[in-house]
Design an enzyme around this catalytic site. Structure first.
Site, PDB file in Angstrom:
ATOM      1  N   SER A 196       1.054  -1.117   0.052  1.00 13.65           N
ATOM      2  CA  SER A 196       0.062  -0.104  -0.045  1.00 13.65           C
ATOM      3  C   SER A 196       1.031   1.040   0.266  1.00 13.65           C
ATOM      4  O   SER A 196       0.389   2.363  -0.331  1.00 13.65           O
ATOM      5  CB  SER A 196      -0.971   0.022   1.226  1.00 13.65           C
ATOM      6  OG  SER A 196       0.012   0.102   2.527  1.00 13.65           O
ATOM      7  N   HIS A 233      -3.263  -3.651  -5.170  1.00 15.25           N
ATOM      8  CA  HIS A 233      -3.423  -3.243  -3.959  1.00 15.25           C
ATOM      9  C   HIS A 233      -5.034  -3.437  -3.487  1.00 15.25           C
ATOM     10  O   HIS A 233      -5.838  -2.637  -3.729  1.00 15.25           O
ATOM     11  CB  HIS A 233      -2.997  -1.643  -3.857  1.00 15.25           C
ATOM     12  CG  HIS A 233      -3.408  -1.185  -2.453  1.00 15.25           C
ATOM     13  ND1 HIS A 233      -3.698   0.282  -2.235  1.00 15.25           N
ATOM     14  CD2 HIS A 233      -3.440  -1.673  -1.352  1.00 15.25           C
ATOM     15  CE1 HIS A 233      -3.781   0.612  -1.161  1.00 15.25           C
ATOM     16  NE2 HIS A 233      -3.787  -0.630  -0.276  1.00 15.25           N
ATOM     17  N   GLU A 269      -6.555  -1.218  -6.355  1.00 15.51           N
ATOM     18  CA  GLU A 269      -5.631  -0.681  -7.334  1.00 15.51           C
ATOM     19  C   GLU A 269      -4.516  -1.616  -8.199  1.00 15.51           C
ATOM     20  O   GLU A 269      -3.825  -2.326  -7.317  1.00 15.51           O
ATOM     21  CB  GLU A 269      -4.873   0.429  -6.594  1.00 15.51           C
ATOM     22  CG  GLU A 269      -5.703   1.431  -6.018  1.00 15.51           C
ATOM     23  CD  GLU A 269      -5.099   2.626  -5.230  1.00 15.51           C
ATOM     24  OE1 GLU A 269      -5.196   3.903  -5.142  1.00 15.51           O
ATOM     25  OE2 GLU A 269      -4.129   1.938  -4.201  1.00 15.51           O
ATOM     26  N   ASN A 321      -4.298   6.573  -1.518  1.00 12.60           N
ATOM     27  CA  ASN A 321      -3.582   7.114  -0.313  1.00 12.60           C
ATOM     28  C   ASN A 321      -2.922   8.280  -0.403  1.00 12.60           C
ATOM     29  O   ASN A 321      -2.506   9.220   0.305  1.00 12.60           O
ATOM     30  CB  ASN A 321      -2.588   5.990   0.129  1.00 12.60           C
ATOM     31  CG  ASN A 321      -3.202   4.887   1.015  1.00 12.60           C
ATOM     32  OD1 ASN A 321      -4.234   4.906   1.620  1.00 12.60           O
ATOM     33  ND2 ASN A 321      -2.573   3.590   1.069  1.00 12.60           N
TER      34      ASN A 321
END
Length: 347
Positions: free
Chosen positions: A119, A140, A152, A190
């Site tokens: 991540s 991810h 992702e 993120n």
């Protein structure tokens, strides 16, 4: 290219969730752990998660048995030899991931896709630990993997396009929403989320109260305030992601606040330790000791939300992702009620 058998290395909460998703999708799955004790915990993770689905009426006992029956639990990497795809889901340490991929290099076939669920680490750096960097793809999943729809899919400059396309199609076939993007720290979700969370810790350090900061963001429609969310994620994880994103961007907004570093050093990691930005009634509890209502401030909400929207606009303008990708990342991956591009179109 399709995958009839998929391996998962690391059966903690995330890895076990990924194995469950694959098995639910009818795919023969191999789950690998380091020793028998860890393997038993991994099996228990899958059994517990599917058991909760049975209790809620979302899954029959027969369905649960079928899911568990599709997973071969093993401590032997050799059991991955005939897997077309192997997903690494071990803790976020480059040295540890490098050791995993060194083992996969030995046992996996020449046309196997080797994926990492990282991540925060660079997929490119992880690929550099292998003898076949063109086979490496990031995949991810978000926690809990059986529930969260966003995945992702990350490619490096050397990733084979047919491998990336095959992983993207697998994700879609599992009922997830793939966002396929290049390798950069934080990817989409993120990168955007922590450009919002990190500055909230700075505001607290500068004298704003936690209650006021959180109240300011829930007042504009977010499901929880940024400091409450960071406590939920885990402050050690937040620090880890911010450090990775800041190293890539150089943006002062991504620099971890000194207060965040201090709390992590003290072992105050959020809900999982019983104390973070807030103090909780017990380890794992979400009930705050002495809760106080905050006063919402547009000054605070503008300071945190508007730069986040601008980050998304710049990300889309640079061609890193589409507006739909950015919106999917934040609604499906981070639980925001509205994506940033949708918000910009409305404002």
């Amino acid at each position: 290219m399709s995958f009839e058998k998929v391996g998962v290395v690391g059966l903690g909460t995330m890895g076990a969730g990924i194995a469950e998703v694959l098995a639910r999708g009818g795919i023969a799955t191999v789950g690998i752990e380091i020793d028998d004790e860890a393997l038993a915990r991994g099996r228990a993770n899958v059994a517990s998660s599917t058991g909760r689905a049975v209790k809620r009426g979302k899954l029959t006992e027969e369905g649960q048995a079928e899911i568990l029956g599709r997973i071969l639990f093993s401590t032997d990497f050799a059991d991955l030899a005939d897997c077309g795809l192997v997903i690494e889901a071990v803790p976020e340490r480059l040295d540890l991931k490098g050791r995993v991929f060194a083992e996969l290099d030995k046992v996996c076939g020449p046309d196997a896709v080797l994926a990492t669920n990282t991540s925060s680490l660079s997929v490119t750096k992880i690929a550099a630990t292998t003898t076949r960097p063109d086979a490496i793809v990031g995949v991810h999943f978000f926690n809990p993997a059986p529930v969260m729809r966003l995945v992702e899919v990350i490619f490096t400059e050397r990733s084979r396009k047919d491998f990336v396309d095959a992983v993207t199609e697998l994700v879609r076939s599992l009922g997830k929403t793939p966002v396929t993007i290049g390798d950069r720290a934080g990817f989409v979700a993120n990168r955007l989320l922590f450009g919002y969370l990190g500055p909230a810790a700075h505001l607290l350090e500068q004298g704003r109260t936690a209650a006021d900061i959180d109240a300011s963001m829930t007042a504009i429609g977010l499901p929880m305030g940024p400091l409450t969310l960071m406590d939920l994620i885990g402050l050690d994880t937040c620090l880890e992601v911010l450090e990775a994103v800041h190293a890539d961007s150089g943006d002062p907004r991504h620099a971890p606040a000194g207060l965040l570093r201090d709390l992590v050093a003290e072992g105050a990691l959020g809900r999982k330790s019983g104390r973070g930005f807030y103090t909780y009634e017990g380890i794992g509890s979400g009930a705050v000791v002495d809760p106080r209502a905050g006063t919402a401030s547009t000054e605070i909400s503008d300071a945190l939300y508007l730069p986040y929207l601008n980050d998304a606009r710049e990300m889309v303008a640079a061609g890193y992702c589409t507006g739909a990708d950015a919106d999917a990342a934040m609604t499906l991956g981070c639980g925001f009620p509205e994506g940033p591009m949708a918000a910009l179109a409305r404002l």
